[in-house]
Design a protein around this motif. Structure first.
Motif, PDB file in Angstrom:
ATOM      1  N   SER A  92       3.149  10.183   4.493  1.00 41.62           N
ATOM      2  CA  SER A  92       4.700   9.891   3.575  1.00 41.62           C
ATOM      3  C   SER A  92       5.279   9.070   4.303  1.00 41.62           C
ATOM      4  N   ALA A  93       5.289   9.031   5.904  1.00 42.03           N
ATOM      5  CA  ALA A  93       6.063   6.884   6.420  1.00 42.03           C
ATOM      6  C   ALA A  93       5.936   5.668   6.061  1.00 42.03           C
ATOM      7  N   VAL A  94       4.656   5.866   5.381  1.00 40.72           N
ATOM      8  CA  VAL A  94       4.073   4.512   5.244  1.00 40.72           C
ATOM      9  C   VAL A  94       4.969   4.146   3.808  1.00 40.72           C
ATOM     10  N   LYS A  95       4.167   5.113   3.174  1.00 42.01           N
ATOM     11  CA  LYS A  95       5.788   5.140   1.483  1.00 42.01           C
ATOM     12  C   LYS A  95       6.755   4.491   1.469  1.00 42.01           C
ATOM     13  N   GLY A  96       6.944   5.536   2.324  1.00 40.57           N
ATOM     14  CA  GLY A  96       8.578   5.536   2.477  1.00 40.57           C
ATOM     15  C   GLY A  96       9.101   3.955   3.045  1.00 40.57           C
ATOM     16  N   SER A  97       8.744   3.525   4.362  1.00 40.66           N
ATOM     17  CA  SER A  97       9.482   2.585   5.062  1.00 40.66           C
ATOM     18  C   SER A  97       8.657   0.990   4.969  1.00 40.66           C
ATOM     19  N   PHE A  98       7.645   0.905   4.610  1.00 38.41           N
ATOM     20  CA  PHE A  98       7.045   0.037   4.987  1.00 38.41           C
ATOM     21  C   PHE A  98       7.206  -1.026   3.566  1.00 38.41           C
ATOM     22  N   ALA A  99       8.040  -1.878   3.920  1.00 38.88           N
ATOM     23  CA  ALA A  99       8.274  -2.711   2.321  1.00 38.88           C
ATOM     24  C   ALA A  99       7.453  -3.310   1.731  1.00 38.88           C
ATOM     25  N   GLY A 100       6.305  -3.725   2.521  1.00 40.20           N
ATOM     26  CA  GLY A 100       5.123  -3.932   1.208  1.00 40.20           C
ATOM     27  C   GLY A 100       4.355  -2.498   0.567  1.00 40.20           C
ATOM     28  N   VAL A 101       4.464  -1.243   0.914  1.00 39.15           N
ATOM     29  CA  VAL A 101       3.715  -0.360   0.330  1.00 39.15           C
ATOM     30  C   VAL A 101       5.021  -0.068  -0.969  1.00 39.15           C
ATOM     31  N   VAL A 102       6.469  -0.092  -0.871  1.00 32.94           N
ATOM     32  CA  VAL A 102       8.074  -0.001  -1.287  1.00 32.94           C
ATOM     33  C   VAL A 102       7.462  -0.845  -2.628  1.00 32.94           C
ATOM     34  N   ALA A 103       6.938  -1.435  -2.186  1.00 30.46           N
ATOM     35  CA  ALA A 103       7.139  -2.993  -2.814  1.00 30.46           C
ATOM     36  C   ALA A 103       6.329  -2.425  -4.258  1.00 30.46           C
ATOM     37  N   ILE A 104       4.800  -2.277  -4.045  1.00 26.42           N
ATOM     38  CA  ILE A 104       3.554  -1.726  -4.924  1.00 26.42           C
ATOM     39  C   ILE A 104       4.481  -0.241  -5.913  1.00 26.42           C
ATOM     40  N   ARG A 105       5.107   0.704  -4.652  1.00 24.84           N
ATOM     41  CA  ARG A 105       5.315   2.115  -5.649  1.00 24.84           C
ATOM     42  C   ARG A 105       6.332   1.490  -6.335  1.00 24.84           C
ATOM     43  N   GLU A 106       7.542   0.796  -6.159  1.00 22.55           N
ATOM     44  CA  GLU A 106       8.252   0.331  -7.699  1.00 22.55           C
ATOM     45  C   GLU A 106       7.814  -0.956  -8.245  1.00 22.55           C
ATOM     46  N   ALA A 107       6.645  -1.544  -8.534  1.00 25.38           N
ATOM     47  CA  ALA A 107       6.244  -2.436  -9.793  1.00 25.38           C
ATOM     48  C   ALA A 107       5.070  -1.941 -10.180  1.00 25.38           C
ATOM     49  N   THR A 108       4.592  -0.404  -9.672  1.00 29.36           N
ATOM     50  CA  THR A 108       3.611   0.369 -10.544  1.00 29.36           C
ATOM     51  C   THR A 108       4.130   1.463 -11.339  1.00 29.36           C
ATOM     52  N   ASP A 109       3.604   2.398 -12.263  1.00 26.53           N
ATOM     53  CA  ASP A 109       4.617   3.023 -13.258  1.00 26.53           C
ATOM     54  C   ASP A 109       4.154   4.332 -12.493  1.00 26.53           C
ATOM     55  N   PRO A 110       4.838   5.181 -12.616  1.00 26.50           N
ATOM     56  CA  PRO A 110       4.086   6.253 -11.895  1.00 26.50           C
ATOM     57  C   PRO A 110       3.084   7.488 -12.008  1.00 26.50           C
ATOM     58  N   ASP A 111       3.022   7.185 -13.207  1.00 25.49           N
ATOM     59  CA  ASP A 111       1.178   7.496 -13.722  1.00 25.49           C
ATOM     60  C   ASP A 111       0.246   7.101 -12.595  1.00 25.49           C
ATOM     61  N   SER A 112       0.075   6.179 -12.601  1.00 26.99           N
ATOM     62  CA  SER A 112      -0.765   5.267 -12.251  1.00 26.99           C
ATOM     63  C   SER A 112      -0.948   5.003 -10.648  1.00 26.99           C
ATOM     64  N   PHE A 113       0.591   5.354 -10.328  1.00 30.38           N
ATOM     65  CA  PHE A 113       0.544   5.428  -9.121  1.00 30.38           C
ATOM     66  C   PHE A 113       0.067   6.543  -8.041  1.00 30.38           C
ATOM     67  N   ALA A 118      -3.304   6.443  -7.735  1.00 31.24           N
ATOM     68  CA  ALA A 118      -4.085   5.591  -6.643  1.00 31.24           C
ATOM     69  C   ALA A 118      -3.337   6.144  -5.119  1.00 31.24           C
ATOM     70  N   GLU A 119      -2.302   6.805  -5.758  1.00 31.59           N
ATOM     71  CA  GLU A 119      -2.114   7.700  -4.236  1.00 31.59           C
ATOM     72  C   GLU A 119      -3.051   8.721  -3.803  1.00 31.59           C
ATOM     73  N   GLN A 120      -3.501   9.694  -4.596  1.00 31.83           N
ATOM     74  CA  GLN A 120      -4.501  10.389  -4.371  1.00 31.83           C
ATOM     75  C   GLN A 120      -5.846   9.731  -3.663  1.00 31.83           C
ATOM     76  N   GLU A 121      -5.931   8.764  -4.041  1.00 28.50           N
ATOM     77  CA  GLU A 121      -7.394   7.931  -3.790  1.00 28.50           C
ATOM     78  C   GLU A 121      -6.763   7.275  -2.472  1.00 28.50           C
ATOM     79  N   ILE A 122      -5.656   6.914  -2.088  1.00 31.83           N
ATOM     80  CA  ILE A 122      -5.547   6.185  -1.072  1.00 31.83           C
ATOM     81  C   ILE A 122      -5.717   7.608   0.268  1.00 31.83           C
ATOM     82  N   LEU A 123      -5.168   9.011  -0.404  1.00 34.39           N
ATOM     83  CA  LEU A 123      -5.365   9.944   1.288  1.00 34.39           C
ATOM     84  C   LEU A 123      -6.949  10.358   1.335  1.00 34.39           C
ATOM     85  N   ALA A 124      -7.376   9.946  -0.044  1.00 30.51           N
ATOM     86  CA  ALA A 124      -8.597  10.370   0.340  1.00 30.51           C
ATOM     87  C   ALA A 124      -9.981   9.833   0.816  1.00 30.51           C
ATOM     88  N   ARG A 125      -9.357   8.670   0.772  1.00 26.22           N
ATOM     89  CA  ARG A 125      -9.477   7.332   2.005  1.00 26.22           C
ATOM     90  C   ARG A 125      -9.034   8.015   3.798  1.00 26.22           C
TER      91      ARG A 125
END
Length: 199
Positions: free
Chosen positions: A146-167, A170-177
């Motif tokens: 939650s902290a990374v997703k909301g405050s790390f510029a690189g992750v914020v940029a990825i989130r803004e450039a990715t359609d919500p369903d795809s993100f 991906a978020e579920q995959e990232i959390l699993a890792r």
């Protein structure tokens, strides 16, 4: 105080945290082309932004332009991946879902000499660059992400450039890792470079 960012999401997050603070104005703009007159500010701070600019030298020139002569300046960047457990971990969990990250290489301005040279070339004097290592801590994976997703510029940029369903997928995959890597509290060292100078 003027707080600038290219990301409306980052500025909105700041605005929600300001509460009753009334002396900070947010401005969505390009740090390589700031919408301010020359010699306006007594202090200029760029924290983990300049390193993402397509043309960092333009960013330094703009920062110097809008600062009054004699103003103090601080520019923060991440050090190289090798000096950051945090960045190594983020790349490891993000890359399988966002392979395009590999095209960007490592962080720029990530070595003390690079940051010092860039600041001097941008017109600043008395440049002093310091490396600071601190742990990034979270009580669990969910809080960490939650902290990374909301405050790390690189992750914020990825989130803004990715359609919500795809993100979301991906978020579920990232959390699993992340859950595979960590049980319980997380503490990852990260090294930042802080460049101090005078305009």
């Amino acid at each position: 105080v003027q707080s600038v960012d290219f990301s409306s999401a980052m500025l909105t997050k700041l605005e929600t945290r300001l509460g009753d603070v009334t002396n900070i104005t947010t401005v969505e703009c390009d740090g390589q082309d700031l919408p301010f007159e020359d010699d306006r500010f007594d202090l200029g701070v760029s924290m983990f932004g300049m390193m993402f600019f397509p043309n960092p030298s333009a960013g330094f020139s703009e920062l110097r332009r809008v600062c009054k002569p004699g103003a103090r300046v601080c520019v923060g960047t991440w050090a190289t991946f090798e000096r950051s457990e945090l960045l190594q971990t983020l790349i490891a969990v993000l890359l399988p879902s966002f392979p395009e990250l590999a095209e960007h290489g490592g962080p720029v301005l990530a070595i003390e000499e690079e940051l010092e040279t860039a600041m001097r070339d941008g017109g600043f004097s008395g440049v002093n660059v310091r490396a600071i290592t601190r742990p990034f801590r979270a009580p669990d994976v969910s809080t960490f992400w939650s902290a990374v997703k909301g405050s790390f510029a690189g992750v914020v940029a990825i989130r803004e450039a990715t359609d919500p369903d795809s993100f979301d997928q991906a978020e579920q995959e990232i959390l699993a890792r992340l859950y595979e890597k960590f049980e319980g509290p997380i503490s990852l060292d990260s090294t930042a470079l802080l460049g101090f100078a005078t305009a």
